[in-house]
Design an enzyme around this catalytic site. Structure first.
Site, PDB file in Angstrom:
ATOM      1  N   GLY A   1       1.631  47.162  76.248  1.00  0.00           N
ATOM      2  CA  GLY A   1       0.155  47.552  76.244  1.00  0.00           C
ATOM      3  C   GLY A   1      -0.160  48.668  75.568  1.00  0.00           C
TER       4      GLY A   1
ATOM      5  N   GLY B   1      -2.517  47.260  81.546  1.00  0.00           N
ATOM      6  CA  GLY B   1      -1.254  47.807  81.390  1.00  0.00           C
ATOM      7  C   GLY B   1      -1.047  48.766  80.153  1.00  0.00           C
TER       8      GLY B   1
ATOM      9  N   TYR C   1       9.892  36.114  89.447  1.00  0.00           N
ATOM     10  CA  TYR C   1       9.305  36.645  88.171  1.00  0.00           C
ATOM     11  C   TYR C   1       9.173  35.551  87.197  1.00  0.00           C
ATOM     12  CZ  TYR C   1       8.992  38.758  83.255  1.00  0.00           C
ATOM     13  OH  TYR C   1       8.827  38.996  81.974  1.00  0.00           O
TER      14      TYR C   1
ATOM     15  N   GLY D   1       4.890  50.500  76.978  1.00  0.00           N
ATOM     16  CA  GLY D   1       5.531  49.152  76.578  1.00  0.00           C
ATOM     17  C   GLY D   1       4.428  48.678  75.543  1.00  0.00           C
TER      18      GLY D   1
END
Length: 316
Positions: free
Chosen positions: A30, A24, A183, A28
């Site tokens: 990553g 990722g 989540y 963000g």
């Protein structure tokens, strides 16, 4: 770590000669992690679902002077276990060893969606894909244990792991699906996996450390891209501007977990501020449920069966 010694990315040691895999890596946490590591000379493999976007990110970092190390873009769709196997195979062809795997990528609160293998999307991406990836790359990480390389697996969980549990009777949400509950389940699975991996590596006397991290409340595309309705409004439009910290700050715990010499296997790194929402990285508490050996064994056995990946380490 005292308040007078607040850790920042400027304190990351020189990473020249070390190879990191960051899932990722295009946005963000990553992206912030990749940028910080590359500035310190690391070779970073950007493991991304969208290769075109990944190449644009890598070119932008290089053009801005933010990449002293090399940046390699490789496709990885964590939702699809076939893609995970393809990625791991390519790593084995290109590398004799890896130094650090940062299991960072994630999705948050989408409508109920199933992966190509029929697993609920958040469980598939956030946990199961990372479980499989770690197992398939573990021998490359162990091979990096010589010459003081200090190999590590950093698994990014969440404060929300303390609200989660594993719905063993309905992992896919077929009988009822609430986006945030699933989540939380996936982030709980991250925490259980990271700590159980630590236990198994320690018992096997592996040179690889398993460290957990969480970013507190960080403004990323997770809160706006994958949520719907009122939840999207509250998280993205209200919570982010008022409370959330920038990704460069939110990435500090996982950068600390990945690079700081004093970090021990099994530790959990998060922000030191009120409620662990923001602040400098420090050691924080893993929930008792996540550290429970019985929960670790059960999730491990389930994950090996669902991912069809067996690790070269076992629990006593």
């Amino acid at each position: 770590m005292t308040k007078k010694q607040r850790w920042t990315a400027e304190l990351i040691p020189d990473q020249t000669g070390r190879t990191f895999v960051v899932t990722g890596a295009t946005s963000g946490l990553g992206l912030a992690t990749t940028r910080a590591l590359a500035r310190r000379g690391a070779r970073v493999v950007l493991a991304v679902r969208d290769e075109e976007k990944g190449r644009a990110v890598a070119e932008g970092l290089a053009a801005s002077g933010a990449a002293a190390g090399a940046l390699d873009v490789r496709r990885l769709d964590l939702a699809d276990l076939a893609s995970v196997r393809d990625f791991a195979g390519r790593m084995r062809e290109e590398h004799s060893h890896l130094d650090v795997l940062i299991n960072n990528a994630g999705v948050m609160a989408p409508p109920r969606t199933l992966s190509p293998q029929g697993h609920e999307l958040q469980f598939a991406v956030n946990h199961l894909g990372h479980f499989a990836l770690t197992g398939l790359l573990l021998d490359l990480l162990a091979a990096g244990g010589g010459n003081g390389r200090d190999p590590r697996v950093v698994t990014v969980s969440s404060i929300n792991h303390r609200q989660g549990s594993l719905r063993h009777d309905d992992l896919s949400g077929e009988r009822g699906y609430t986006p945030m509950a699933f989540y939380n389940q996936s982030k709980f699975a991250n925490a259980v996996f990271g700590y159980e991996l630590h236990r198994r590596l320690a018992e096997a006397r592996s040179p690889v450390r398993s460290v957990l991290a969480h970013p507190g409340y960080t403004a990323t595309s997770l809160q706006t891209r994958d949520t719907r309705g009122l939840l999207r409004f509250l998280l993205g439009s209200v919570g982010n501007p008022l409370i959330a910290q920038a990704p460069e700050r939110g990435a500090l715990p996982q950068l600390y977990a990945a690079t700081e010499s004093g970090v021990a296997s099994g530790e959990f790194i998060g922000p030191d501020g009120l409620g662990e929402l923001r602040g400098a990285p420090t050691r924080v508490r893993l929930s008792g449920a996540a550290a429970d050996p019985a929960a670790g064994r059960r999730l491990w056995e389930l994950s090996e069966r669902l991912a069809e990946v067996r690790f070269p380490v076992t629990a006593s």
